[in-house]
Write an enzyme that holds these catalytic residues in place. Structure first.
Site, PDB file in Angstrom:
ATOM      1  N   HIS A  26      -9.328   4.430  -7.902  1.00 58.42           N
ATOM      2  CA  HIS A  26      -8.606   3.243  -7.855  1.00 58.42           C
ATOM      3  C   HIS A  26      -9.330   2.387  -8.554  1.00 58.42           C
ATOM      4  O   HIS A  26     -10.317   2.574  -9.123  1.00 58.42           O
ATOM      5  CB  HIS A  26      -9.010   2.898  -6.474  1.00 58.42           C
ATOM      6  CG  HIS A  26     -10.488   2.857  -5.924  1.00 58.42           C
ATOM      7  ND1 HIS A  26     -10.532   1.259  -6.054  1.00 58.42           N
ATOM      8  CD2 HIS A  26     -11.335   3.865  -5.314  1.00 58.42           C
ATOM      9  CE1 HIS A  26     -12.041   1.963  -5.024  1.00 58.42           C
ATOM     10  NE2 HIS A  26     -11.874   2.466  -4.909  1.00 58.42           N
ATOM     11  N   CYS A  27      -8.838   1.082  -8.899  1.00 59.69           N
ATOM     12  CA  CYS A  27      -9.628  -0.353  -9.908  1.00 59.69           C
ATOM     13  C   CYS A  27      -9.541  -1.101  -8.574  1.00 59.69           C
ATOM     14  O   CYS A  27      -9.014  -1.067  -7.020  1.00 59.69           O
ATOM     15  CB  CYS A  27      -8.933  -0.897 -10.447  1.00 59.69           C
ATOM     16  SG  CYS A  27      -6.767  -1.153 -11.059  1.00 59.69           S
ATOM     17  N   ALA A  28      -9.655  -2.775  -8.340  1.00 62.33           N
ATOM     18  CA  ALA A  28      -9.080  -3.803  -7.640  1.00 62.33           C
ATOM     19  C   ALA A  28      -8.328  -3.742  -7.162  1.00 62.33           C
ATOM     20  O   ALA A  28      -8.256  -3.873  -5.633  1.00 62.33           O
ATOM     21  CB  ALA A  28     -10.140  -4.774  -8.188  1.00 62.33           C
ATOM     22  N   THR A  29      -7.105  -3.323  -7.614  1.00 65.57           N
ATOM     23  CA  THR A  29      -5.641  -3.748  -6.704  1.00 65.57           C
ATOM     24  C   THR A  29      -5.327  -2.225  -6.534  1.00 65.57           C
ATOM     25  O   THR A  29      -3.545  -2.396  -5.970  1.00 65.57           O
ATOM     26  CB  THR A  29      -5.301  -4.424  -7.256  1.00 65.57           C
ATOM     27  OG1 THR A  29      -4.743  -4.220  -8.360  1.00 65.57           O
ATOM     28  CG2 THR A  29      -5.954  -5.796  -7.297  1.00 65.57           C
ATOM     29  N   ARG A  30      -4.925  -1.570  -7.650  1.00 65.99           N
ATOM     30  CA  ARG A  30      -4.529   0.133  -7.758  1.00 65.99           C
ATOM     31  C   ARG A  30      -4.901   1.341  -7.396  1.00 65.99           C
ATOM     32  O   ARG A  30      -5.767   1.264  -7.448  1.00 65.99           O
ATOM     33  CB  ARG A  30      -3.889  -0.511  -9.507  1.00 65.99           C
ATOM     34  CG  ARG A  30      -3.097  -1.616  -9.780  1.00 65.99           C
ATOM     35  CD  ARG A  30      -2.901  -1.609 -11.394  1.00 65.99           C
ATOM     36  NE  ARG A  30      -2.638  -2.152 -11.803  1.00 65.99           N
ATOM     37  CZ  ARG A  30      -2.538  -2.847 -12.883  1.00 65.99           C
ATOM     38  NH1 ARG A  30      -2.818  -1.510 -13.642  1.00 65.99           N
ATOM     39  NH2 ARG A  30      -2.458  -4.046 -13.287  1.00 65.99           N
TER      40      ARG A  30
END
Length: 471
Positions: A26-30
């Site tokens: 994952h990244c910051a939002t996804r």
């Protein structure tokens, strides 16, 4: 309300089960999922899951937008249910096999650049605050004038605002070595060599107060403060060279010879070949960009403001980071920020219109937070979760971005930093531009909102589009 574990179960089932998941990160939002077979993904089913704000498939990854904070919790539950946990580097390696050469190149550039963003965001905020503290109008409120500020305090603020850009090559070389499989510590040292105080300072040379060193009678050598491409190329070549040397050096001599030979060869290549060549190329890019931004009658703002979010959708918007860094490092201001802010704010305005017009509670629950996210500078929820889904809101968001960008360019908005926009971006305009900055955002939001509300969305349109998706 479903708990996160239940949501994770639904996600796994909707993407074809654990057997279809190669790895997840994952990244910051996804939530980013590498799948074996894209055809097994039930996209509509995923989008109906609670807390999901949008989905899209890009560069070999199925990405599910949950938003900041939520995505971390969902990721933990998905991994806890047996999905194969992958590091970001593993996902990148798998995704390298997919997408065309240009997509892979842009993705790699983003991999190098993204870890550096936080310090550049902080530096931009420091620049905004320093600009505030040195404004005569602000000081007058406290009965002060600029000469009342301690020179030592101003020196301290200069440390805050100048350090990241002065040593930018070290940050980029560190990240490049890390991405391309080298030793990051060697990358840091190589990058610091490019800005060693023994070399003529790049800013002093540009200002005419210092001269380049001429090596071998024809190679001009300067420090590379604030540059991007020389450090990026040096990091790429250096990491590959280090790995090549390490495979051929006996293990007993590896600690001694590998870093020595890597730094020796790369210092020569970087200072005498890579640096001069790519620094010249950066100057061409920078001058071309400045020329575009100098187009009369706000044309640059109109074009960039309209197209920016299309570029964001394609995932190649990291190129803008390069341009913004170069503008700041070489000119001290960033006219891109105000234009791009307009494009971001406009998508929020379109999403707000959808939220206010629809009678669907679920869509309202998605669109309102997505609008807030856009107004805080993150458009993925609004673009992928709302506007692109119904298309016309996205188009009218582009129109709003173009109009807002046109106005911002026309009045000459110039940010003191980068990487923050819309509401947080006000910190980059805490000088005599703040009113124009706010007005630019209002225009962009207003145009997108009005057009979307009147012509771009209705619940009937929503039902027709969703019915077509179910066919």
């Amino acid at each position: 309300m479903s708990d996160n574990k239940e949501i994770a179960k639904q996600v796994i089932a909707a993407v074809g089960g654990k057997e279809n998941i190669n790895s997840v990160t994952h990244c910051a939002t996804r939530l980013r999922i590498m799948v074996s077979d894209e055809s097994k993904i039930d996209k509509n089913k995923v989008e109906d899951i609670e807390k999901v704000k949008g989905t899209f498939y890009n560069s070999g990854q199925f990405q599910i937008i949950f938003g900041t904070g939520t995505v971390n919790k969902i990721y933990e539950e998905v991994v806890g249910l047996g999905a194969s946990e992958g590091s970001a580097s593993q996902v990148k390696e798998e995704s390298k096999k997919q997408g065309n050469a240009f997509q892979r190149m842009i993705r790699t550039f983003g991999d190098v650049f993204v870890p550096i963003i936080p310090v550049l965001v902080a530096t931009g905020l420091f620049m905004g605050l320093r600009g505030l503290l040195t404004q005569e109008q602000v000081l007058a409120v406290f009965g002060m004038v600029p000469t009342d500020i301690s020179p030592n305090f101003l020196l301290y603020t200069q440390v805050l605002t100048d350090t990241a850009f002065a040593f930018l090559p070290a940050l980029i070389a560190w990240s490049s070595f890390k991405v391309f499989g080298g030793s990051p510590i060697i990358g840091i040292v190589l990058g610091l060599m490019l800005v060693n105080p023994a070399l003529p300072n790049a800013y002093a040379v540009a200002g005419g107060t210092a001269d380049p060193i001429t090596m071998f009678g024809f190679i001009p050598v300067v420090g590379y403060q604030g540059t991007v491409l020389p450090a990026f190329i040096a990091g790429f070549v250096g990491a590959k060279l280090e790995r090549w040397i390490r495979k051929r050096v006996p293990e007993s001599l590896d600690l001694l010879l590998t870093p020595f030979m890597t730094l020796l060869v790369m210092s020569i290549l970087s200072l005498f070949i890579i640096g001069p060549v790519f620094h010249s190329l950066e100057e061409v890019v920078l001058n071309g960009t400045i020329w575009v931004l100098g187009l009369p009658f706000g044309l640059a703002g109109l074009v960039i403001g309209t197209l920016n979010q299309i570029i964001v959708v394609t995932g190649i918007h990291h190129l803008f980071n390069f341009l913004e860094i170069q503008l700041l490092a070489n000119t001290g201001v960033n006219p891109f920020n105000g234009i791009i802010t307009a494009s971001i704010a406009a998508q929020g305005g379109a999403s707000l219109a959808v939220a206010m017009k629809t009678k669907s509670k679920k869509l309202k629950a998605l669109a309102y937070p997505s609008t807030l996210s856009a107004f805080l500078g993150i458009t993925e929820p609004a673009v992928f979760g709302v506007n692109l889904r119904y298309f016309k809101p996205f188009v009218f968001g582009l129109v709003g971005g173009g109009v807002g960008g046109f106005f911002g360019d026309l009045v000459g908005l110039e940010a003191t930093g980068m990487a923050v926009t819309v509401i947080p971006g006000t910190l980059l305009y805490l000088n005599d531009q703040i009113f124009l900055y706010i007005l630019t955002n209002i225009i962009a939001i207003g145009v997108a909102f009005v057009l979307t509300y009147l012509f771009g969305f209705s619940d009937k349109m929503k039902e027709e589009i969703e019915a077509r998706k179910d066919v």
